[in-house]
Design an enzyme around this catalytic site. Structure first.
Site, PDB file in Angstrom:
ATOM      1  N   LYS A   1      47.988  50.441  42.292  1.00 22.96           N
ATOM      2  CA  LYS A   1      47.136  49.614  43.159  1.00 22.96           C
ATOM      3  C   LYS A   1      47.273  48.164  42.705  1.00 22.96           C
ATOM      4  O   LYS A   1      46.983  47.828  41.557  1.00 22.96           O
ATOM      5  CB  LYS A   1      45.684  50.076  43.048  1.00 22.96           C
ATOM      6  CG  LYS A   1      44.735  49.200  43.844  1.00 22.96           C
ATOM      7  CD  LYS A   1      43.316  49.748  43.830  1.00 22.96           C
ATOM      8  CE  LYS A   1      42.366  48.800  44.524  1.00 22.96           C
ATOM      9  NZ  LYS A   1      40.978  49.266  44.487  1.00 22.96           N
TER      10      LYS A   1
ATOM     11  N   LYS B   1      49.111  51.328  46.995  1.00 22.14           N
ATOM     12  CA  LYS B   1      48.211  50.501  47.800  1.00 22.14           C
ATOM     13  C   LYS B   1      48.396  49.039  47.455  1.00 22.14           C
ATOM     14  O   LYS B   1      48.435  48.731  46.267  1.00 22.14           O
ATOM     15  CB  LYS B   1      46.788  50.944  47.476  1.00 22.14           C
ATOM     16  CG  LYS B   1      45.716  50.213  48.201  1.00 22.14           C
ATOM     17  CD  LYS B   1      44.372  50.664  47.692  1.00 22.14           C
ATOM     18  CE  LYS B   1      43.343  49.743  48.299  1.00 22.14           C
ATOM     19  NZ  LYS B   1      42.073  49.873  47.698  1.00 22.14           N
TER      20      LYS B   1
HETATM   21  C1  PBG Z   1      37.800  49.444  45.341  1.00 23.37           C
HETATM   22  C2  PBG Z   1      38.576  49.506  46.606  1.00 23.37           C
HETATM   23  C3  PBG Z   1      39.063  48.419  47.351  1.00 23.37           C
HETATM   24  C4  PBG Z   1      39.726  48.949  48.457  1.00 23.37           C
HETATM   25  C5  PBG Z   1      39.617  50.339  48.377  1.00 23.37           C
HETATM   26  N1  PBG Z   1      38.915  50.658  47.212  1.00 23.37           N
HETATM   27  C6  PBG Z   1      38.854  46.977  47.178  1.00 23.37           C
HETATM   28  C7  PBG Z   1      39.389  46.253  46.035  1.00 23.37           C
HETATM   29  O1  PBG Z   1      40.079  46.776  45.181  1.00 23.37           O
HETATM   30  O2  PBG Z   1      39.076  45.064  45.966  1.00 23.37           O
HETATM   31  C8  PBG Z   1      40.423  48.147  49.503  1.00 23.37           C
HETATM   32  C9  PBG Z   1      40.745  48.849  50.771  1.00 23.37           C
HETATM   33  C10 PBG Z   1      41.149  47.951  51.884  1.00 23.37           C
HETATM   34  O3  PBG Z   1      41.391  46.748  51.729  1.00 23.37           O
HETATM   35  O4  PBG Z   1      41.239  48.471  53.004  1.00 23.37           O
HETATM   36  N2  PBG Z   1      36.730  50.375  45.336  1.00 23.37           N
END
Ligand code: PBG
Length: 330
Positions: free
Chosen positions: A201, A255
């Site tokens: 991520k 992601k």
């Molecule tokens: C953190 C989380 C995020 C997203 C999913 N889980 C936000 C981040 O890391 O700032 C982002 C998902 C998206 O942008 O659609 N719990």
């Protein structure tokens, strides 16, 4: 041009001539069952709240969440993943593992309504529940404390499983989070609950609209000390994925999706477990905004981007368009 008999000319267009031939040779297909719909539920609201940067996406009430979840299941969507916005946030994210917390209530609602007709997942993190908006608890110096956060994640995962989550998905990028959650689930009678690890991520600008939807923008600093650097070594993603599998991840995630298709392909070629990709909020918002201006063919681009993610190696795709696309596919 020489004749085919003397020197056969390659003619790939033969396989593109009719729609039926193209359909026959298409190597990449989408199926509703591999789509996962992210959903937001907000405590203490009486009407669904539109998310301005994500047209068509709402912060649901418990009731409107049930309705939208039912529609997704009807359309054949494979799974839902629930994010919650509590009425009260604090430094340790207490709402995250409160049995009466909004996510736990919503998970119980959905399990009662939907049973096994669709997979019900939960995002396991703290940023939606902390007043500072970081994905973990902080040291006195204001850094995210890795190991103290693991204890919180373990407790959040157990609370979610107890409420009815069938898959927990840790998204905070703490070291050791999969092992900590696995141990806690096993110790509490949830050894049958799989972990879908957000393994690779990235610290991405593409999460911007999500932070409005989940009301979780960090109040100071950024997430660069726990999420991966987009410019970082590719091997870092593979290392994260391998570590998560070694710690017990049943499936892994990359992601965002579209800007990281190279990573997705390499991850798919590296591990044996199912690989998910998250088409995140910014990917959604860009398409919706351009389409609203009449600049692009929205429906075509939605399908093309999903096909690209699938072709790069995703077995499952998290997308805010899941219900719409599932309907279109059937
Ligand atoms: C953190 C989380 C995020 C997203 C999913 N889980 C936000 C981040 O890391 O700032 C982002 C998902 C998206 O942008 O659609 N719990």
């Amino acid at each position: 041009m020489m004749s085919d008999a003397e020197f056969p000319v390659a003619r790939p267009r033969r396989l593109r001539r009719t729609a039926a031939i193209r359909r026959m040779v298409a190597g990449t297909r989408l199926h509703p069952a591999e789509l996962v719909l992210p959903m937001f539920v907000k405590e203490g609201v009486t009407d669904p709240q539109p998310v301005s940067s994500m047209p068509g996406v709402f912060q649901h009430t418990r009731d409107s969440l049930r309705k939208a979840a039912h529609e997704a299941a009807e359309a054949g969507v494979g799974a839902l993943i629930v994010f919650g916005i509590p009425a009260v946030k604090d430094a340790r994210g207490s709402a995250g593992d409160d049995p009466d917390g909004i996510v736990q209530k919503a998970l119980a609602d959905l399990r009662a309504d939907l049973g096994d007709s669709i997979v019900i997942m939960s995002d396991t993190c703290l940023d939606e529940f902390t007043d500072h908006g970081h994905c973990g608890v902080l040291t006195p110096e204001g850094e995210v404390d890795n190991d103290a956060t693991l204890e919180r994640y373990a407790s959040v995962a157990v609370a979610q499983a107890a409420a009815g989550s069938e898959v927990v998905a840790p998204s905070g990028m703490m070291d050791g989070q999969v092992a900590a959650i696995r141990a806690a689930l096993d110790a509490n009678g949830f050894s049958h609950i799989p972990i879908l690890a957000y393994s690779a991520k990235y610290a991405s600008g593409f999460y911007g609209p999500f932070r409005e939807a989940a009301e979780c923008a960090p109040q100071f600093g950024d997430r660069n000390a726990y999420q991966q650097d987009p410019a970082g070594p590719v091997g870092e993603a593979l290392r994260e994925v391998r570590l998560d599998v070694a710690e017990g991840a049943d499936a892994v995630m990359v992601k965002p999706a579209l800007a990281y298709l190279d990573i997705l392909r390499q991850v798919r070629d590296t591990v044996e477990v199912p690989v998910a990709a998250y088409q995140v909020s910014g990917e959604y918002a860009m398409v919706e905004a351009a389409a609203a201006n009449g600049w692009i063919d929205r429906d075509r681009i939605i399908m093309e981007s999903l096909i690209a993610i699938r072709r790069a190696g995703a077995d499952m795709i998290l997308t805010y368009w899941a219900t719409e696309v599932a309907r279109r596919l059937s």
